[in-house]
Design an enzyme around this catalytic site. Structure first.
Site, short mmCIF file in Angstrom:
data_model
loop_
_atom_site.label_atom_id
_atom_site.label_comp_id
_atom_site.label_asym_id
_atom_site.label_seq_id
_atom_site.Cartn_x
_atom_site.Cartn_y
_atom_site.Cartn_z
N TYR A 89 -20.46 -8.97 21.25
CA TYR A 89 -21.28 -10.08 21.07
C TYR A 89 -22.73 -9.79 20.70
O TYR A 89 -23.42 -8.90 21.17
CB TYR A 89 -21.36 -11.02 22.37
CG TYR A 89 -22.58 -11.83 22.24
CD1 TYR A 89 -22.74 -12.97 20.96
CD2 TYR A 89 -23.91 -11.74 22.86
CE1 TYR A 89 -23.78 -13.80 20.72
CE2 TYR A 89 -24.90 -12.41 22.88
CZ TYR A 89 -24.92 -13.50 21.76
OH TYR A 89 -25.74 -14.21 21.70
N CYS A 116 -0.16 -7.21 -2.61
CA CYS A 116 -1.14 -8.14 -1.91
C CYS A 116 -2.37 -8.54 -2.95
O CYS A 116 -2.90 -9.39 -2.52
CB CYS A 116 -1.45 -7.76 -0.32
SG CYS A 116 -0.02 -7.23 0.33
N ASN A 165 4.45 -0.99 5.92
CA ASN A 165 4.01 0.44 6.09
C ASN A 165 4.02 0.98 7.37
O ASN A 165 4.52 2.32 7.42
CB ASN A 165 2.12 0.18 5.76
CG ASN A 165 2.00 0.38 4.18
OD1 ASN A 165 1.92 1.79 3.80
ND2 ASN A 165 1.88 -0.71 3.61
N SER A 176 3.19 2.60 -5.58
CA SER A 176 2.46 2.33 -4.56
C SER A 176 1.39 1.01 -5.07
O SER A 176 0.32 0.94 -4.96
CB SER A 176 1.48 3.39 -4.42
OG SER A 176 2.06 4.19 -3.81
N ALA A 217 5.43 0.16 -1.15
CA ALA A 217 4.58 -0.04 0.04
C ALA A 217 5.34 0.97 1.25
O ALA A 217 4.86 2.00 1.44
CB ALA A 217 4.51 -1.30 0.81
N ARG A 253 3.84 14.88 5.71
CA ARG A 253 2.76 15.31 6.56
C ARG A 253 3.42 15.98 7.93
O ARG A 253 2.96 17.18 8.49
CB ARG A 253 1.96 14.06 7.20
CG ARG A 253 1.04 13.57 6.23
CD ARG A 253 0.18 12.61 6.51
NE ARG A 253 -0.41 11.79 5.39
CZ ARG A 253 -0.40 10.76 4.93
NH1 ARG A 253 0.02 9.63 5.87
NH2 ARG A 253 -0.95 10.21 3.91
N ASP A 260 10.55 -4.94 3.49
CA ASP A 260 11.12 -6.14 3.29
C ASP A 260 12.53 -5.97 3.29
O ASP A 260 12.91 -7.21 3.31
CB ASP A 260 10.58 -6.63 1.74
CG ASP A 260 9.14 -7.15 1.95
OD1 ASP A 260 8.55 -6.94 3.06
OD2 ASP A 260 8.61 -7.74 1.07
C1 LIG Z 1 1.45 -11.95 -4.34
C2 LIG Z 1 1.77 -11.47 -3.11
C3 LIG Z 1 0.70 -11.29 -2.08
C4 LIG Z 1 1.18 -10.66 -0.79
N1 LIG Z 1 0.18 -10.78 0.10
C5 LIG Z 1 0.51 -10.15 1.20
C6 LIG Z 1 -0.34 -10.14 2.22
O1 LIG Z 1 -1.85 -10.62 1.97
N2 LIG Z 1 -0.31 -9.37 3.21
C7 LIG Z 1 1.00 -9.00 3.53
O2 LIG Z 1 1.16 -8.41 4.70
N3 LIG Z 1 1.67 -9.00 2.93
C8 LIG Z 1 1.60 -9.81 1.69
N4 LIG Z 1 2.64 -9.67 0.49
C9 LIG Z 1 4.02 -8.83 1.08
C10 LIG Z 1 4.17 -7.43 0.87
O3 LIG Z 1 3.47 -7.18 -0.60
C11 LIG Z 1 5.24 -6.74 0.96
O4 LIG Z 1 5.75 -7.30 2.39
C12 LIG Z 1 5.36 -5.38 0.72
O5 LIG Z 1 5.08 -5.22 -0.66
C13 LIG Z 1 6.84 -4.97 1.19
O6 LIG Z 1 6.93 -3.56 0.99
P1 LIG Z 1 8.33 -2.83 0.46
O7 LIG Z 1 8.06 -1.57 0.08
O8 LIG Z 1 9.24 -3.02 1.64
O9 LIG Z 1 8.96 -3.71 -0.77
P2 LIG Z 1 8.43 -3.74 -2.22
O10 LIG Z 1 6.82 -3.95 -2.39
O11 LIG Z 1 9.22 -5.16 -2.73
O12 LIG Z 1 8.82 -2.66 -3.18
C14 LIG Z 1 10.30 -2.20 -3.16
C15 LIG Z 1 10.34 -1.42 -4.52
O13 LIG Z 1 11.85 -0.97 -4.57
C16 LIG Z 1 12.18 -0.80 -5.93
N5 LIG Z 1 13.65 -0.85 -5.91
C17 LIG Z 1 14.38 -1.86 -5.52
N6 LIG Z 1 15.71 -1.52 -6.06
C18 LIG Z 1 15.88 -0.22 -6.13
C19 LIG Z 1 16.68 0.64 -6.57
N7 LIG Z 1 17.77 0.21 -6.66
N8 LIG Z 1 16.29 1.75 -7.05
C20 LIG Z 1 14.79 2.14 -7.09
N9 LIG Z 1 14.05 1.52 -6.84
C21 LIG Z 1 14.33 0.15 -6.28
C22 LIG Z 1 11.31 -1.77 -6.67
O14 LIG Z 1 11.09 -1.46 -8.03
C23 LIG Z 1 10.18 -2.19 -5.73
O15 LIG Z 1 9.06 -1.57 -6.40
C24 LIG Z 1 2.29 -10.12 -0.58
C25 LIG Z 1 3.27 -10.12 -1.65
C26 LIG Z 1 2.98 -10.59 -2.92
C27 LIG Z 1 4.09 -10.60 -3.90
#
Ligand SMILES: Cc1cc2nc3c(=O)[nH]c(=O)nc-3n(C[C@H](O)[C@H](O)[C@H](O)COP(=O)(O)OP(=O)(O)OC[C@H]3O[C@@H](n4cnc5c(N)ncnc54)[C@H](O)[C@@H]3O)c2cc1C
Length: 582
Positions: A454, A62, A332, A58, A30, A41, A310
């Site tokens: 409304y 969620c 995002n 990507s 994300a 961009r 995260d």
């Molecule tokens: C089931 C589920 C439901 C969710 N529902 C919601 C929702 O409804 N609303 C909401 O706001 N949020 C929701 N979330 C939370 C949201 O998905 C996360 O907050 C978001 O994905 C975080 O994005 P990110 O890019 O920080 O991390 P991630 O999505 O965790 O991506 C991190 C990426 O980094 C890569 N990575 C890690 N270490 C390395 C490395 N050393 N080298 C290369 N790549 C690496 C991993 O492969 C991973 O793909 C949900 C999460 C889950 C699991």
């Protein structure tokens, strides 16, 4: 040079800020792709690379529960642009000029020489890449309870595409009959519904006394009641002690009170922690929540390294404290800021979050923004006031659906600190409206005359949000004394000498009633039947109806007639979280 083509008049840049050419983003879910896309961009010439450990890019994490639950069947929909193009390395290269290396893990960083080391997860040779600016978007890792049996076959999380594929296969194969979900938060509840739809008997196990700890107990209990009404089992106040296995396979779980539940599948959803091992090994500072420390520009303790999503900790705009906010929208937004600053120098800011979230609970939703009462008290805010309101989202003739809302405000300033809302109605709109009010620092006084959209298909003339504000205003100005369901239950349990006055009609009373010793005097008859009320005008009288609007009108009448301790059961019968006689 083609750099930073969207100037911001109010900001002056140092020339060096425009020198960044090689941007490497670690993590491609994300925050990472957002940062890379934003950087592209704003800078058409930079060399931008995403290094992604997972095989996909990507991923809409969620959406995993909805794929598992069969809301849609095409896995690629989790990876697509709105126009249906899968976001794979070819897409990133062709559409955005971004080099995306999937199945590749960054294993180390040499900050002094601005280099990183990576290799394919298939075990390829170590590759060395140099960078000018680095963006960490390594996300979070699921917490796993440190209990015996955690490595048995049949235990999973729902954190990755691999997990989603695993659970979807279980849905399609239809072999599993019983599953437990460890953890009653957002992912636990959404997974509960997904597996329930797969025809699996579910038990949600929550160590704390309630599901959804971002809600106050009363609203969380209403959510629990709803989950149970869908034939899912819920156990609260009882944690997991052990996974039980046979021949390496899960056959059940044992709880801390000794109860054993047979199951063939367990989904662990007890929260996530920032994935910071790589950052720590590189010497970046991490904070009290475990997340990478960033400033408002999403810049880490190394000025050439940004971080988003995260893996970072951010500041709560309400308490000023550091928080871990693992939400997709926040990832995002942070990624956008990090991407801009990495190519343009520090100019975009992310000023923190307020803790807004929403969760689907079968045909209910549960949302929160800002602080619950519990969270406000925990943060040391003692002088707060709350209001609970139950009302439909639309008129009855437009099939309005119930919303139960709780608002928390600072008593002195009237500033709204938080709103929680649950129910089958349009919770999302309520929470979005409230989030903007909190972001803007608005007070109850500012909001009493809110000009919201409304028309009957969309809202009531006095929207649920505004009605909640009105209740809070009435309470703040002493025009209404509320009482919570929890306080009423305590008085009833202690057999206190109170008068509980239900002011609905007899038909409604026959259909639904609390059965806690209430007397029924319909509001329309109350003026003529005051003689049936206690003669002692100091006696506590608690008025209510279905949602306590008529209850409030009755309270106004009784106060005018000299009763000195008249209270309104906030939210009425619809917000009553305990069992009812009917
Ligand atoms: C089931 C589920 C439901 C969710 N529902 C919601 C929702 O409804 N609303 C909401 O706001 N949020 C929701 N979330 C939370 C949201 O998905 C996360 O907050 C978001 O994905 C975080 O994005 P990110 O890019 O920080 O991390 P991630 O999505 O965790 O991506 C991190 C990426 O980094 C890569 N990575 C890690 N270490 C390395 C490395 N050393 N080298 C290369 N790549 C690496 C991993 O492969 C991973 O793909 C949900 C999460 C889950 C699991």
């Amino acid at each position: 040079m083609g750099l930073c083509k969207i100037p911001r008049e109010s900001i002056t840049y140092k020339k060096e800020a425009f020198m960044a050419k090689k941007i490497i983003v670690i993590g491609g879910s994300a925050a990472g792709p957002k940062a890379a896309a934003r950087a592209r961009r704003l800078d058409q010439d930079a060399e931008i690379t995403i290094i992604q450990k997972d095989p996909d890019l990507s991923m809409a994490s969620c959406g995993y529960p909805y794929y598992v639950g069969g809301f849609f069947d095409d896995r690629n929909m989790l990876l697509c642009t709105p126009t249906g193009v899968v976001r794979d390395p070819k897409f990133f290269l062709n559409a955005k000029g971004i080099n995306a290396m999937t199945g590749t893990e960054v294993t180390g960083i040499d900050r002094k020489n601005k280099k990183l080391f990576c290799r394919t997860t298939a075990g390829g040779a170590v590759e060395e890449l140099s960078y000018d600016k680095l963006i960490f978007a390594t996300g979070s890792l699921p917490k796993i309870p440190p209990v015996p049996g955690k490595d048995l076959e049949g235990i999973t999380t729902l954190q990755s595409m691999k997990d989603a594929d695993f659970l979807r296969k279980i849905r399609d194969e239809k072999k599993i009959k019983k599953a437990v979900i460890i953890g009653g938060g957002l992912i636990g509840i959404e997974t509960c519904e997904a597996l329930q739809l797969a025809g699996i008997e579910i038990t949600v196990i929550e160590m704390l006394p309630q599901l959804q700890t971002s809600l106050d107990w009363q609203l969380a209990k209403l959510v629990e009641n709803h989950v149970k009404s869908k034939k899912a089992n819920v156990i609260t106040g009882n944690g997991l002690a052990e996974f039980l296995g046979q021949d390496g396979k899960l056959v059940g779980v044992k709880l801390t009170n000794g109860t054993e539940l047979p199951c063939e599948l367990a989904v662990v959803a007890i929260g996530v922690k920032p994935n910071t091992m790589l950052a720590k090994n590189a010497g970046l500072s991490t904070g009290e929540t475990g997340g990478i420390i960033v400033n408002e520009y999403m810049q880490t303790s190394d000025p050439d390294i940004y971080a988003a999503g995260d893996c970072v900790e951010v500041t709560s705009r309400i308490t000023g404290k550091k928080v871990h906010a693992p939400y997709g929208d926040i990832a995002n937004l942070e990624g956008r800021v990090a991407g801009e600053n990495a190519v343009c120098g520090n100019r975009a800011k992310f000023s923190g979050n307020i803790g807004t979230g929403i969760c689907k609970v079968f045909d209910f939703a549960a949302g929160v923004t800002g602080l619950s009462e519990t969270a406000a008290l925990k943060a040391g805010m003692k002088d707060i006031i709350t209001a609970v309101n139950a009302s439909p989202d639309k008129p009855g003739f437009m099939k309005g659906k119930l919303l139960v809302t709780k608002m928390v405000a600072d008593k002195k300033s009237g500033k709204v600190l938080g709103v929680q809302c649950i129910g089958p109605g349009d919770v999302s709109k309520q929470i979005a409206t409230a989030a903007m009010a909190i972001m803007g620092g608005l007070t109850v006084k500012d909001l009493v005359n809110s000009d919201l959209p409304y028309a009957p298909p969309f809202s009531l003339a006095i929207d649920n949000f505004i009605a909640t504000v009105h209740i809070l205003e009435n309470k703040m100005e002493g025009r209404m004394t509320g009482i919570s369901a929890e306080e009423v239950k305590e008085l009833v349990d202690k057999k206190q000498d109170i008068c509980l006055l239900d002011v609905r009609g007899p038909d409604e009373f026959e259909e639904i009633r609390l059965g806690i010793g209430e007397v029924l005097i319909p509001l329309g008859a109350l003026r003529n039947r005051l003689g049936e009320l206690p003669q002692d005008k100091k006696k506590t009288i608690i008025c209510f109806c279905k949602i306590s609007l008529r209850g409030y009108e009755a309270a106004c009448l009784l106060s005018a007639k000299g009763y000195q301790d008249v209270r309104v059961l906030e939210g009425g019968i619809m917000a009553w979280p305990y069992g009812r006689e009917k």
